[in-house]
Motif scaffolding. Structure first.
Motif, PDB file in Angstrom:
ATOM      1  N   ILE A   1       0.851  -1.191   0.000  1.00 50.59           N
ATOM      2  CA  ILE A   1       0.000   0.000   0.000  1.00 50.59           C
ATOM      3  C   ILE A   1       0.891   1.247   0.000  1.00 50.59           C
ATOM      4  O   ILE A   1       1.757   1.409   0.864  1.00 50.59           O
ATOM      5  CB  ILE A   1      -0.919   0.030   1.230  1.00 50.59           C
ATOM      6  N   GLN A   2       0.651   2.107  -0.977  1.00 50.99           N
ATOM      7  CA  GLN A   2       1.340   3.392  -1.033  1.00 50.99           C
ATOM      8  C   GLN A   2       0.316   4.500  -1.242  1.00 50.99           C
ATOM      9  O   GLN A   2      -0.605   4.350  -2.057  1.00 50.99           O
ATOM     10  CB  GLN A   2       2.358   3.420  -2.171  1.00 50.99           C
ATOM     11  N   VAL A   3       0.470   5.592  -0.498  1.00 51.30           N
ATOM     12  CA  VAL A   3      -0.356   6.783  -0.672  1.00 51.30           C
ATOM     13  C   VAL A   3       0.537   7.869  -1.251  1.00 51.30           C
ATOM     14  O   VAL A   3       1.548   8.243  -0.641  1.00 51.30           O
ATOM     15  CB  VAL A   3      -0.986   7.252   0.655  1.00 51.30           C
ATOM     16  N   VAL A   4       0.189   8.344  -2.434  1.00 51.91           N
ATOM     17  CA  VAL A   4       0.971   9.396  -3.081  1.00 51.91           C
ATOM     18  C   VAL A   4       0.504  10.780  -2.625  1.00 51.91           C
ATOM     19  O   VAL A   4       1.305  11.671  -2.388  1.00 51.91           O
ATOM     20  CB  VAL A   4       0.880   9.256  -4.611  1.00 51.91           C
ATOM     21  N   TYR A   5      -0.822  10.935  -2.494  1.00 53.43           N
ATOM     22  CA  TYR A   5      -1.362  12.218  -2.042  1.00 53.43           C
ATOM     23  C   TYR A   5      -2.607  11.965  -1.199  1.00 53.43           C
ATOM     24  O   TYR A   5      -3.435  11.133  -1.550  1.00 53.43           O
ATOM     25  CB  TYR A   5      -1.740  13.115  -3.228  1.00 53.43           C
ATOM     26  N   PRO A   6      -2.726  12.699  -0.080  1.00 56.04           N
ATOM     27  CA  PRO A   6      -1.767  13.653   0.481  1.00 56.04           C
ATOM     28  C   PRO A   6      -0.621  12.943   1.192  1.00 56.04           C
ATOM     29  O   PRO A   6      -0.729  11.755   1.519  1.00 56.04           O
ATOM     30  CB  PRO A   6      -2.622  14.462   1.473  1.00 56.04           C
ATOM     31  N   ALA A   7       0.456  13.668   1.446  1.00 52.23           N
ATOM     32  CA  ALA A   7       1.570  13.086   2.173  1.00 52.23           C
ATOM     33  C   ALA A   7       1.161  12.807   3.619  1.00 52.23           C
ATOM     34  O   ALA A   7       0.234  13.428   4.152  1.00 52.23           O
ATOM     35  CB  ALA A   7       2.778  14.023   2.139  1.00 52.23           C
ATOM     36  N   GLU A   8       1.837  11.865   4.239  1.00 50.37           N
ATOM     37  CA  GLU A   8       1.531  11.516   5.622  1.00 50.37           C
ATOM     38  C   GLU A   8       1.687  12.735   6.518  1.00 50.37           C
ATOM     39  O   GLU A   8       2.663  13.482   6.428  1.00 50.37           O
ATOM     40  CB  GLU A   8       2.457  10.396   6.093  1.00 50.37           C
TER      41      GLU A   8
ATOM     42  N   LEU B   1      -7.896  10.898  -1.874  1.00 53.77           N
ATOM     43  CA  LEU B   1      -6.627  10.226  -1.615  1.00 53.77           C
ATOM     44  C   LEU B   1      -6.341   9.357  -2.823  1.00 53.77           C
ATOM     45  O   LEU B   1      -7.269   8.823  -3.448  1.00 53.77           O
ATOM     46  CB  LEU B   1      -6.682   9.326  -0.373  1.00 53.77           C
ATOM     47  N   TYR B   2      -5.043   9.184  -3.149  1.00 54.27           N
ATOM     48  CA  TYR B   2      -4.732   8.245  -4.220  1.00 54.27           C
ATOM     49  C   TYR B   2      -3.332   7.686  -4.048  1.00 54.27           C
ATOM     50  O   TYR B   2      -2.485   8.259  -3.367  1.00 54.27           O
ATOM     51  CB  TYR B   2      -4.929   8.867  -5.604  1.00 54.27           C
ATOM     52  N   GLY B   3      -3.120   6.540  -4.663  1.00 49.22           N
ATOM     53  CA  GLY B   3      -1.832   5.859  -4.580  1.00 49.22           C
ATOM     54  C   GLY B   3      -1.908   4.542  -5.326  1.00 49.22           C
ATOM     55  O   GLY B   3      -2.654   4.405  -6.304  1.00 49.22           O
ATOM     56  N   SER B   4      -1.179   3.540  -4.856  1.00 48.08           N
ATOM     57  CA  SER B   4      -1.161   2.240  -5.518  1.00 48.08           C
ATOM     58  C   SER B   4      -1.002   1.141  -4.473  1.00 48.08           C
ATOM     59  O   SER B   4      -0.567   1.384  -3.345  1.00 48.08           O
ATOM     60  CB  SER B   4      -0.019   2.170  -6.539  1.00 48.08           C
TER      61      SER B   4
ATOM     62  N   ALA C   1       2.104  18.025 -10.411  1.00 46.36           N
ATOM     63  CA  ALA C   1       1.372  16.929  -9.788  1.00 46.36           C
ATOM     64  C   ALA C   1       2.144  15.615  -9.922  1.00 46.36           C
ATOM     65  O   ALA C   1       3.096  15.505 -10.694  1.00 46.36           O
ATOM     66  CB  ALA C   1      -0.007  16.801 -10.431  1.00 46.36           C
ATOM     67  N   THR C   2       1.710  14.611  -9.165  1.00 49.73           N
ATOM     68  CA  THR C   2       2.257  13.257  -9.234  1.00 49.73           C
ATOM     69  C   THR C   2       1.097  12.280  -9.316  1.00 49.73           C
ATOM     70  O   THR C   2       0.101  12.426  -8.614  1.00 49.73           O
ATOM     71  CB  THR C   2       3.121  12.937  -8.009  1.00 49.73           C
ATOM     72  N   GLY C   3       1.224  11.267 -10.183  1.00 48.01           N
ATOM     73  CA  GLY C   3       0.157  10.298 -10.368  1.00 48.01           C
ATOM     74  C   GLY C   3       0.172   9.209  -9.318  1.00 48.01           C
ATOM     75  O   GLY C   3       1.108   9.091  -8.518  1.00 48.01           O
ATOM     76  N   PRO C   4      -0.856   8.354  -9.292  1.00 51.00           N
ATOM     77  CA  PRO C   4      -0.981   7.316  -8.263  1.00 51.00           C
ATOM     78  C   PRO C   4       0.190   6.339  -8.222  1.00 51.00           C
ATOM     79  O   PRO C   4       0.510   5.812  -7.161  1.00 51.00           O
ATOM     80  CB  PRO C   4      -2.283   6.594  -8.641  1.00 51.00           C
ATOM     81  N   THR C   5       0.833   6.071  -9.367  1.00 52.92           N
ATOM     82  CA  THR C   5       1.974   5.146  -9.371  1.00 52.92           C
ATOM     83  C   THR C   5       3.303   5.881  -9.361  1.00 52.92           C
ATOM     84  O   THR C   5       4.343   5.273  -9.582  1.00 52.92           O
ATOM     85  CB  THR C   5       1.912   4.210 -10.593  1.00 52.92           C
ATOM     86  N   GLY C   6       3.274   7.210  -9.105  1.00 54.12           N
ATOM     87  CA  GLY C   6       4.501   7.964  -8.911  1.00 54.12           C
ATOM     88  C   GLY C   6       5.027   8.695 -10.121  1.00 54.12           C
ATOM     89  O   GLY C   6       6.115   9.280 -10.058  1.00 54.12           O
ATOM     90  N   LEU C   7       4.306   8.707 -11.237  1.00 57.99           N
ATOM     91  CA  LEU C   7       4.759   9.459 -12.399  1.00 57.99           C
ATOM     92  C   LEU C   7       4.661  10.949 -12.107  1.00 57.99           C
ATOM     93  O   LEU C   7       3.598  11.453 -11.761  1.00 57.99           O
ATOM     94  CB  LEU C   7       3.918   9.108 -13.627  1.00 57.99           C
ATOM     95  N   ARG C   8       5.777  11.658 -12.251  1.00 55.95           N
ATOM     96  CA  ARG C   8       5.794  13.098 -12.007  1.00 55.95           C
ATOM     97  C   ARG C   8       5.294  13.845 -13.244  1.00 55.95           C
ATOM     98  O   ARG C   8       5.587  13.463 -14.382  1.00 55.95           O
ATOM     99  CB  ARG C   8       7.195  13.565 -11.659  1.00 55.95           C
ATOM    100  N   GLU C   9       4.577  14.930 -12.990  1.00 61.67           N
ATOM    101  CA  GLU C   9       4.066  15.701 -14.109  1.00 61.67           C
ATOM    102  C   GLU C   9       5.189  16.243 -14.981  1.00 61.67           C
ATOM    103  O   GLU C   9       5.074  16.276 -16.210  1.00 61.67           O
ATOM    104  CB  GLU C   9       3.175  16.856 -13.624  1.00 61.67           C
ATOM    105  N   ALA C  10       6.289  16.699 -14.366  1.00 58.01           N
ATOM    106  CA  ALA C  10       7.409  17.221 -15.150  1.00 58.01           C
ATOM    107  C   ALA C  10       7.906  16.185 -16.151  1.00 58.01           C
ATOM    108  O   ALA C  10       8.247  16.514 -17.291  1.00 58.01           O
ATOM    109  CB  ALA C  10       8.534  17.657 -14.224  1.00 58.01           C
TER     110      ALA C  10
END
Length: 670
Positions: free
Chosen positions: A57-64, A76-79, A497-506
């Motif tokens: 379980i990983q939460v990308v947003y929001p940070a802990e 909330l989102y993550g993978s 922004a960052t996606g649920p599996t960690g892809l950075r918008e940049a």
């Protein structure tokens, strides 16, 4: 603390898309070599691939332990690393996409500290995560009794104000209270209730498509008052320049140490009274009365002498508002007030603007009163522009206003004494120049042209104001990209922004930008990239690059996100932003192509106060093709097919726009 119960609305499933090979290594240089992909994705994006990795379980947003500012719901989102897993958040089911990504829209309890219990399971494994998030506290007055919200006091700062002008004040207090201000001399200023609709968070007001969320109950807990001709507390310091020592504008200091300025507490008290109960709060406010002698300043956004600014001072209609005026370095204005670090300047009898105090340089006492005389107009045509030179006796404030087939130049604090309008040699692009004394201290100049305004800019050269109007380029309707110089800006290095599996918008923006570059070059265009690697390029550098290169078009490539509290399942889609009127047709064509090519909801073309669309010398747009937080859309951006579809949509929109120009079907063409 009891974990909040959540309810999950029916989720609107967006188009399924797939993951493939990572982006190819970026090339260096301005114009690329090599061929772009020849296949063309069309209509919809491919499905999300299946991932069957270890359960995690990983939460990308929001940070802990992140602080989120929301009312009653958030996302909330993550993978979880495995697309076959099931997922629950606080016992409510949440969809898991085939690649293991998930996105939840959750109802919240009123607690300030939230704990989400996230449980994932496969046929052979389970995992549980207790995930804490902090919630920004908004002041909520008690249901009964009298109260005052001390965070609502406005203004709460050092103020310099004209003696004969009322200074407006506002405060939140218990509904139905008698609210008044008690000054140090014992005099009392009554406040009146300002009954109106409740506040809607800015993010929801701007991005939520559900108009029901904009309907809020009326409130009667806001009170308004005003004072005039009263100085409060010790002198707050110089009118122009920084505050002496560390600022205490945000709070009342009770025991300042050595070198710390005197506190803002000047003995002003606000009272709220209901029956025999009274609440009192000291108001952190110090007021100095302005001298009646006009104080002139000259704008300079580089008083530190670093040479890294854009030589423009931004003007706003009120402190904190969006950009409305752009005053070149050297422009002069009369100071009419100050609150904290915002300086108010008078443009003419009926118009004022707020600028940063840091951009204002005081002129010497005895400087002549500001009033510019406009005496003539001289036109100089050249290959790519028409320049109108306007001698003015002083560098007065001005604003360029756009219209269809014309530009208006509003000169503040000005009088017209125009005897000559010199057109020079006949130019088929220029129709005529007109001027009018619209008020006793305001001159309006209108320059009309016989084709679209491709771009414009205005600047001071000594006391001459130069208005440059850029001609539309000659476009081959059969090969509209041929010879065009286009700047492509893959946005947000390294933020976004960052996606649920960690892809950075940049990273995603760069992948699309490189594909777009190749597609444009294949069509015959020359392309300048603001970056070709995953390196950080600051915002101002990219804006200055666009101005120095003078491309025919500027396209900033982005992928979208949403503010806290906005439902991503009902508010996602494609959109394109512009700022200046000449960019709207380009934004509309790209918007239509994005919707057609990607198959997403049409959020429409929209005006935005964004840095990369503010340049006025060329049509400039910012695309928000996909949403990083949507698992299917993030997955598409990892694939060659998804990036190609996005790039093709932009290319199609650019081609359609250029063909419209070539055919003369652009608003403003006679």
């Amino acid at each position: 603390m009891t974990a909040p119960r959540v309810s999950l609305p029916l989720l609107l499933v967006v188009w399924s898309i797939s993951c493939g090979s990572p982006p190819r290594p970026p090339e260096t240089g301005v114009t690329p070599r090599g061929k772009p992909p020849v296949s063309a994705a069309s209509g919809r994006l491919p499905p999300v691939p299946s991932v069957t990795g270890p359960l995690r379980i990983q939460v990308v947003y929001p940070a802990e332990n992140d602080l989120i500012d929301v009312s009653d719901s958030t996302f909330l989102y993550g993978s979880v690393g495995n697309g076959a897993a099931t997922l629950q958040v606080n016992d409510q089911p949440v969809r898991v996409w085939p690649n293991g990504a998930w996105l939840a829209w959750l109802a919240l309890s009123p607690d300030s500290v939230l704990s989400f219990r996230i449980h994932a399971a496969t046929a052979t494994d389970t995992a549980t995560l207790e995930y804490p998030v902090r919630r920004a506290r908004r002041f909520q007055g008690p249901a009964t009794g009298v109260w005052i919200d001390s965070t609502s006091l406005r203004p709460a700062s050092r103020v310099w104000w004209p003696r004969d002008e009322y200074l407006p004040l506002s405060v939140r207090a218990a509904e139905g209270a008698q609210v008044r201000l008690r000054l140090p001399d014992g005099s009392v200023i009554p406040f009146a209730a300002d009954i109106g609709p409740g506040d809607v968070p800015a993010g929801i007001r701007a991005f939520d498509r559900d108009t029901g969320n904009l309907i809020v109950s009326r409130r009667a807990d806001r009170y308004l008052g005003a004072i005039r001709g009263v100085s409060l507390g010790e002198p707050p310091g110089p009118l122009i320049g920084g505050l002496p020592g560390p600022s205490t504008d945000s709070a009342v200091a009770t025991s300042p140490g050595p070198g710390v300025p005197a506190p803002l507490d000047s003995g002003v008290v606000v009272e709220a009274i209901i029956g025999n109960d009274t609440a009192r709060v000291r108001w952190p406010l110090r007021v100095a009365l302005l001298d009646s002698t006009p104080r002139l300043v000259e704008f300079n956004d580089d008083t530190a002498g670093k040479g890294t600014t854009d030589s423009l001072t931004i003007g706003r209609a009120r402190p904190g508002a969006t950009y409305h005026w752009f005053f070149p370095t050297g422009t002069r204005a009369v100071v009419s007030g100050r609150q904290g670090e915002d300086l108010r300047v008078r443009l003419d009898r009926n118009q004022e603007a707020w600028v940063p105090v840091a951009d204002a340089v005081p002129l010497a006492d005895g400087t002549p009163a500001l009033r510019g005389t406009v005496s003539s107009f001289t036109v100089t045509p050249s290959a790519d522009r028409v320049t109108v030179r306007i001698p003015v006796s002083q560098r007065i404030p001005f604003r360029v206003e756009e219209g269809e087939g014309e530009l208006g130049l509003r000169l503040y604090n000005a009088v017209g004494d125009v005897n000559w309008i010199r057109y020079g040699s006949t130019d088929p692009y220029l129709r005529d120049i007109r001027w009018q004394q619209q008020a006793e201290d305001e001159v309006m100049v209108t320059v009309r042209v016989n084709a679209p305004v491709w771009g414009f800019r205005a600047r001071w050269v000594r006391n001459d104001l130069l208005l440059e109007i850029r001609r539309p380029p000659r476009i081959d309707r059969h090969r509209p990209l041929a010879g065009r110089l286009i700047m492509v800006d893959p946005g947000h290095p390294p933020l976004g922004a960052t996606g649920p599996t960690g892809l950075r918008e940049a990273e995603a923006n760069l992948g699309v930008g490189l594909v777009l570059r190749d597609l444009l070059v294949e069509g015959g265009a020359r392309v300048v990239m603001t970056r070709t690697t995953d390196a950080s390029v600051d915002l101002l550098t990219r804006v200055r690059q666009a101005d120095s290169v003078s491309p025919d078009l500027l396209i900033s490539v982005h992928n979208n996100g949403l503010p806290d509290g906005v439902n991503p399942f009902t508010n996602n889609g494609a959109s394109v932003f512009y700022n200046h009127l000449q960019s709207l047709p380009l934004a509309q064509e790209i918007q239509g192509a994005l919707v057609e090519r990607l198959g997403l909801r049409d959020l429409g073309a929209a005006r935005g106060d964004l840095a990369l669309v503010r340049p006025s010398w060329m049509p400039a747009v910012l695309t928000e093709g996909l949403f990083m937080m949507l698992p299917d859309q993030e997955a598409a951006l990892r694939t060659e097919a998804g990036r190609l579809a996005y790039g093709l949509a932009i290319r199609d929109g650019v081609v359609a726009f250029l063909k419209r120009v070539a055919a003369g079907r652009v608003p403003g063409v006679p």
